[in-house]
Scaffold this motif. Structure first.
Motif, PDB file in Angstrom:
ATOM      1  N   ASP A  34       0.813  -1.072   0.038  1.00  0.00           N
ATOM      2  CA  ASP A  34      -0.132   0.124   0.067  1.00  0.00           C
ATOM      3  C   ASP A  34       0.930   1.224   0.231  1.00  0.00           C
ATOM      4  OD1 ASP A  34      -1.827   2.032   0.457  1.00  0.00           O
ATOM      5  OD2 ASP A  34      -2.687   1.260   2.266  1.00  0.00           O
ATOM      6  N   PRO A  35       1.142   1.670  -1.239  1.00  0.00           N
ATOM      7  CA  PRO A  35       2.408   2.784  -1.398  1.00  0.00           C
ATOM      8  C   PRO A  35       1.761   4.077  -0.829  1.00  0.00           C
ATOM      9  CG  PRO A  35       1.865   1.593  -3.352  1.00  0.00           C
ATOM     10  CD  PRO A  35       0.808   1.204  -2.376  1.00  0.00           C
ATOM     11  N   GLN A  36       0.579   4.148  -0.141  1.00  0.00           N
ATOM     12  CA  GLN A  36      -0.121   5.258   0.567  1.00  0.00           C
ATOM     13  C   GLN A  36       0.621   5.451   1.766  1.00  0.00           C
ATOM     14  OE1 GLN A  36      -1.565   7.290  -1.693  1.00  0.00           O
ATOM     15  NE2 GLN A  36      -3.546   7.108  -1.305  1.00  0.00           N
ATOM     16  N   ARG A  37       0.964   4.321   2.642  1.00  0.00           N
ATOM     17  CA  ARG A  37       1.364   4.336   3.709  1.00  0.00           C
ATOM     18  C   ARG A  37       2.943   4.323   3.857  1.00  0.00           C
ATOM     19  NH1 ARG A  37      -1.914   1.407   7.259  1.00  0.00           N
ATOM     20  NH2 ARG A  37      -3.736   0.632   6.334  1.00  0.00           N
ATOM     21  N   VAL A  38       3.208   5.567   4.335  1.00  0.00           N
ATOM     22  CA  VAL A  38       4.845   6.082   4.438  1.00  0.00           C
ATOM     23  C   VAL A  38       5.098   5.768   5.968  1.00  0.00           C
ATOM     24  CG1 VAL A  38       6.590   7.838   3.837  1.00  0.00           C
ATOM     25  CG2 VAL A  38       4.347   7.429   2.564  1.00  0.00           C
ATOM     26  N   TYR A  39       6.286   5.361   6.414  1.00  0.00           N
ATOM     27  CA  TYR A  39       6.845   5.223   7.696  1.00  0.00           C
ATOM     28  C   TYR A  39       8.256   5.382   7.720  1.00  0.00           C
ATOM     29  CZ  TYR A  39       2.950   1.857   7.969  1.00  0.00           C
ATOM     30  OH  TYR A  39       1.522   1.090   7.937  1.00  0.00           O
ATOM     31  N   ALA A  40       8.861   5.933   8.877  1.00  0.00           N
ATOM     32  CA  ALA A  40      10.166   6.041   9.169  1.00  0.00           C
ATOM     33  C   ALA A  40      10.535   4.602   9.929  1.00  0.00           C
ATOM     34  CB  ALA A  40      10.426   7.203  10.156  1.00  0.00           C
ATOM     35  N   VAL A  41      11.373   3.995   9.233  1.00  0.00           N
ATOM     36  CA  VAL A  41      11.975   2.678   9.781  1.00  0.00           C
ATOM     37  C   VAL A  41      13.419   2.879  10.341  1.00  0.00           C
ATOM     38  CG1 VAL A  41      12.492   0.225   9.187  1.00  0.00           C
ATOM     39  CG2 VAL A  41      10.346   1.258   8.037  1.00  0.00           C
ATOM     40  N   LYS A  42      13.417   2.712  11.721  1.00  0.00           N
ATOM     41  CA  LYS A  42      14.735   2.990  12.359  1.00  0.00           C
ATOM     42  C   LYS A  42      15.447   1.288  12.210  1.00  0.00           C
ATOM     43  CE  LYS A  42      16.498   4.225  16.692  1.00  0.00           C
ATOM     44  NZ  LYS A  42      16.350   5.093  17.921  1.00  0.00           N
ATOM     45  N   VAL A  43      16.539   1.343  11.668  1.00  0.00           N
ATOM     46  CA  VAL A  43      17.407   0.403  11.531  1.00  0.00           C
ATOM     47  C   VAL A  43      18.503   0.199  12.578  1.00  0.00           C
ATOM     48  CG1 VAL A  43      18.518  -1.234   9.645  1.00  0.00           C
ATOM     49  CG2 VAL A  43      16.674   0.138   9.001  1.00  0.00           C
ATOM     50  N   CYS A  44      18.510  -0.806  13.355  1.00  0.00           N
ATOM     51  CA  CYS A  44      19.666  -0.964  14.184  1.00  0.00           C
ATOM     52  C   CYS A  44      20.522  -2.165  13.823  1.00  0.00           C
ATOM     53  CB  CYS A  44      19.073  -1.235  15.517  1.00  0.00           C
ATOM     54  SG  CYS A  44      17.948   0.094  16.394  1.00  0.00           S
ATOM     55  N   SER A  45      21.898  -1.967  13.830  1.00  0.00           N
ATOM     56  CA  SER A  45      22.711  -3.061  13.449  1.00  0.00           C
ATOM     57  C   SER A  45      22.849  -3.746  14.607  1.00  0.00           C
ATOM     58  CB  SER A  45      24.036  -2.381  12.916  1.00  0.00           C
ATOM     59  OG  SER A  45      25.280  -3.288  13.149  1.00  0.00           O
ATOM     60  N   LYS A  46      22.786  -5.254  14.561  1.00  0.00           N
ATOM     61  CA  LYS A  46      22.960  -6.130  15.796  1.00  0.00           C
ATOM     62  C   LYS A  46      24.273  -5.906  15.962  1.00  0.00           C
ATOM     63  CE  LYS A  46      19.233  -9.495  14.927  1.00  0.00           C
ATOM     64  NZ  LYS A  46      18.953 -10.737  14.425  1.00  0.00           N
ATOM     65  N   ARG A  47      25.293  -6.127  15.223  1.00  0.00           N
ATOM     66  CA  ARG A  47      26.543  -6.276  15.440  1.00  0.00           C
ATOM     67  C   ARG A  47      27.103  -4.997  16.265  1.00  0.00           C
ATOM     68  NH1 ARG A  47      31.108  -4.610  12.714  1.00  0.00           N
ATOM     69  NH2 ARG A  47      29.830  -3.885  11.139  1.00  0.00           N
ATOM     70  N   HIS A  48      26.550  -3.662  15.689  1.00  0.00           N
ATOM     71  CA  HIS A  48      26.927  -2.560  16.572  1.00  0.00           C
ATOM     72  C   HIS A  48      26.224  -2.436  17.855  1.00  0.00           C
ATOM     73  CE1 HIS A  48      28.480  -0.447  13.176  1.00  0.00           C
ATOM     74  NE2 HIS A  48      29.103   0.399  13.972  1.00  0.00           N
ATOM     75  N   ILE A  49      25.068  -2.776  18.267  1.00  0.00           N
ATOM     76  CA  ILE A  49      24.444  -2.915  19.432  1.00  0.00           C
ATOM     77  C   ILE A  49      25.055  -4.063  20.440  1.00  0.00           C
ATOM     78  CG2 ILE A  49      22.234  -3.667  20.767  1.00  0.00           C
ATOM     79  CD1 ILE A  49      20.751  -3.057  18.127  1.00  0.00           C
ATOM     80  N   ILE A  50      25.572  -4.959  19.999  1.00  0.00           N
ATOM     81  CA  ILE A  50      26.268  -5.871  20.901  1.00  0.00           C
ATOM     82  C   ILE A  50      27.784  -5.231  21.088  1.00  0.00           C
ATOM     83  CG2 ILE A  50      27.240  -8.157  21.122  1.00  0.00           C
ATOM     84  CD1 ILE A  50      24.775  -8.967  19.320  1.00  0.00           C
ATOM     85  N   HIS A  51      28.258  -4.730  20.166  1.00  0.00           N
ATOM     86  CA  HIS A  51      29.836  -4.271  20.200  1.00  0.00           C
ATOM     87  C   HIS A  51      29.668  -3.279  21.055  1.00  0.00           C
ATOM     88  CE1 HIS A  51      33.381  -2.538  18.761  1.00  0.00           C
ATOM     89  NE2 HIS A  51      33.847  -3.509  18.794  1.00  0.00           N
ATOM     90  N   GLU A  52      28.635  -2.088  21.145  1.00  0.00           N
ATOM     91  CA  GLU A  52      28.748  -1.262  21.679  1.00  0.00           C
ATOM     92  C   GLU A  52      27.999  -1.007  23.044  1.00  0.00           C
ATOM     93  OE1 GLU A  52      27.952   2.637  19.477  1.00  0.00           O
ATOM     94  OE2 GLU A  52      29.062   1.590  17.780  1.00  0.00           O
ATOM     95  N   ASN A  53      27.462  -2.406  23.375  1.00  0.00           N
ATOM     96  CA  ASN A  53      26.819  -2.669  24.688  1.00  0.00           C
ATOM     97  C   ASN A  53      25.467  -1.704  24.762  1.00  0.00           C
ATOM     98  OD1 ASN A  53      27.519  -4.309  26.727  1.00  0.00           O
ATOM     99  ND2 ASN A  53      29.400  -3.077  27.246  1.00  0.00           N
ATOM    100  N   LYS A  54      24.788  -1.870  23.765  1.00  0.00           N
ATOM    101  CA  LYS A  54      23.433  -0.938  23.718  1.00  0.00           C
ATOM    102  C   LYS A  54      22.255  -1.729  23.647  1.00  0.00           C
ATOM    103  CE  LYS A  54      25.599   2.862  22.597  1.00  0.00           C
ATOM    104  NZ  LYS A  54      25.819   4.029  23.533  1.00  0.00           N
ATOM    105  N   VAL A  55      22.230  -3.146  24.002  1.00  0.00           N
ATOM    106  CA  VAL A  55      21.182  -4.028  23.969  1.00  0.00           C
ATOM    107  C   VAL A  55      20.237  -3.330  25.048  1.00  0.00           C
ATOM    108  CG1 VAL A  55      20.374  -6.374  24.549  1.00  0.00           C
ATOM    109  CG2 VAL A  55      22.554  -5.841  23.432  1.00  0.00           C
ATOM    110  N   LYS A  56      20.597  -2.968  26.207  1.00  0.00           N
ATOM    111  CA  LYS A  56      19.863  -2.586  27.011  1.00  0.00           C
ATOM    112  C   LYS A  56      18.871  -1.286  26.423  1.00  0.00           C
ATOM    113  CE  LYS A  56      20.058   0.218  31.270  1.00  0.00           C
ATOM    114  NZ  LYS A  56      21.251   0.780  32.241  1.00  0.00           N
ATOM    115  N   TYR A  57      19.393  -0.244  25.914  1.00  0.00           N
ATOM    116  CA  TYR A  57      18.721   0.874  25.243  1.00  0.00           C
ATOM    117  C   TYR A  57      17.777   0.600  24.375  1.00  0.00           C
ATOM    118  CZ  TYR A  57      22.369   3.167  27.752  1.00  0.00           C
ATOM    119  OH  TYR A  57      23.320   3.800  28.859  1.00  0.00           O
ATOM    120  N   VAL A  58      17.980  -0.564  23.510  1.00  0.00           N
ATOM    121  CA  VAL A  58      17.331  -1.006  22.241  1.00  0.00           C
ATOM    122  C   VAL A  58      15.995  -1.595  22.861  1.00  0.00           C
ATOM    123  CG1 VAL A  58      16.815  -2.264  20.113  1.00  0.00           C
ATOM    124  CG2 VAL A  58      19.206  -1.135  20.770  1.00  0.00           C
ATOM    125  N   THR A  59      16.267  -2.495  23.988  1.00  0.00           N
ATOM    126  CA  THR A  59      15.300  -3.095  24.556  1.00  0.00           C
ATOM    127  C   THR A  59      14.435  -2.249  25.459  1.00  0.00           C
ATOM    128  OG1 THR A  59      16.732  -4.942  25.049  1.00  0.00           O
ATOM    129  CG2 THR A  59      14.799  -5.210  26.298  1.00  0.00           C
TER     130      THR A  59
END
Ligand code: ADE
Length: 286
Positions: A34-59
């Protein structure tokens, strides 16, 4: 709210990048079905999240957005769904066509008093709702406020939020957030409370009127020194009501800082009918 059927990146056509953080990028994305539906998609790199200890923040961000999305408050960026693949986590969010409030403020320099009043009133209403759910945002600032297509404000970025549960009423905290909007109680006593978001709202109201945040040093340490010394200038002393409201809000002792209920009753908000939700949530471009 999360849809029942798990979606995947292939369900979207990814467009331009809207912003990025230390471990995430936000893209405009169109729903293939449905091309009428426009979103903002936040893409979080799993490698970065783990490497930078951000698992807590994403959760925290996922849980908080899920909690807040249930009530459909107009001032919160809604989380529609989440999914992941091998590389990334994906958050499908409301698209805010007007971008960051900071960009608008920087484009126009300062807001007029009626405009500042309308915007801060929406932010007070949203913060009151966030607090009613037991959540402290902890990083309220104009970069984390987005403009919906119709011109109403939506708060985003709950990655540093905290949920005050029965076991955790004091909210002991280490420094999270942004130097210019951080509260004196966090700097002095490592404490974060609902009143700390009120402090950030006071900084934002000042910035709406003056164009720059009240506390800004050459580096973070200087900024912190200015905050705890309550040292901020007024370029123009001619603004009566708003000056005294900002002074009331920027009280060093959080127990003496006015509550949102008391701020709403300030003389400067005399013309605001807080019960008239339609008027309160009218966008500036409607
Ligand atoms: N930048 C970051 N988040 C966004 C959103 N939800 N909509 C538009 N721009 C953004």
């Amino acid at each position: 709210m999360s849809s029942r059927i798990k979606r995947s990146p292939h369900d979207f056509v990814f467009k331009e990048e809207l912003g990025n953080g230390s471990y995430s990028r936000v893209y405009k994305a169109v729903d293939r079905s449905d091309p009428q539906r426009v979103y903002a998609v936040k893409v979080c790199s799993k490698r970065h999240i783990i490497h930078e200890n951000k698992v807590k923040y994403v959760t925290i961000e996922k849980n908080t957005l899920n909690l807040l999305a249930r009530a459909n408050h107009p001032g919160i960026v809604k989380l529609h769904s989440t999914f992941h693949d091998e590389e990334n986590l994906y958050f499908v969010l409301d698209f805010a066509a007007g971008g960051e409030l900071l960009s608008l403020l920087n484009r126009v320099g300062k807001f007029t008093e009626p405009c500042a009043r309308h915007f801060i009133a929406q932010l007070i209403d949203t913060t009151e709702f966030i607090h009613s759910q037991g959540v402290i945002h902890r990083d309220l600032k104009p970069e984390n406020v987005l403009l919906h297509r119709d011109g109403r404000l939506m708060v985003t970025d709950f990655g540093t939020a905290t949920n005050i549960t029965k076991e955790n009423t004091e909210g002991g905290a280490s420094f999270v957030g942004t130097a210019e909007y951080v509260s004196p109680e966090l700097l002095l006593y490592n404490q974060c409370q609902f009143a700390s978001d009120v402090w950030a709202l006071g900084c934002m109201l000042y910035q709406f009127i003056e164009g720059v945040p009240p506390f800004r040093g050459e580096n973070e340490l200087h900024t912190f020194e200015k905050i705890v010394a309550l040292e901020y200038p007024w370029a123009n002393n001619n603004k009566g009501g708003v000056v005294s409201l900002v002074r009331r809000i920027l009280t060093l002792d959080p127990s003496q800082r006015p509550s949102l209920t008391s701020i709403k009753q300030d003389k400067w908000f005399e013309q605001v009918d807080w019960r008239n939700r339609e008027a309160l949530w009218k966008g500036i471009w409607q």
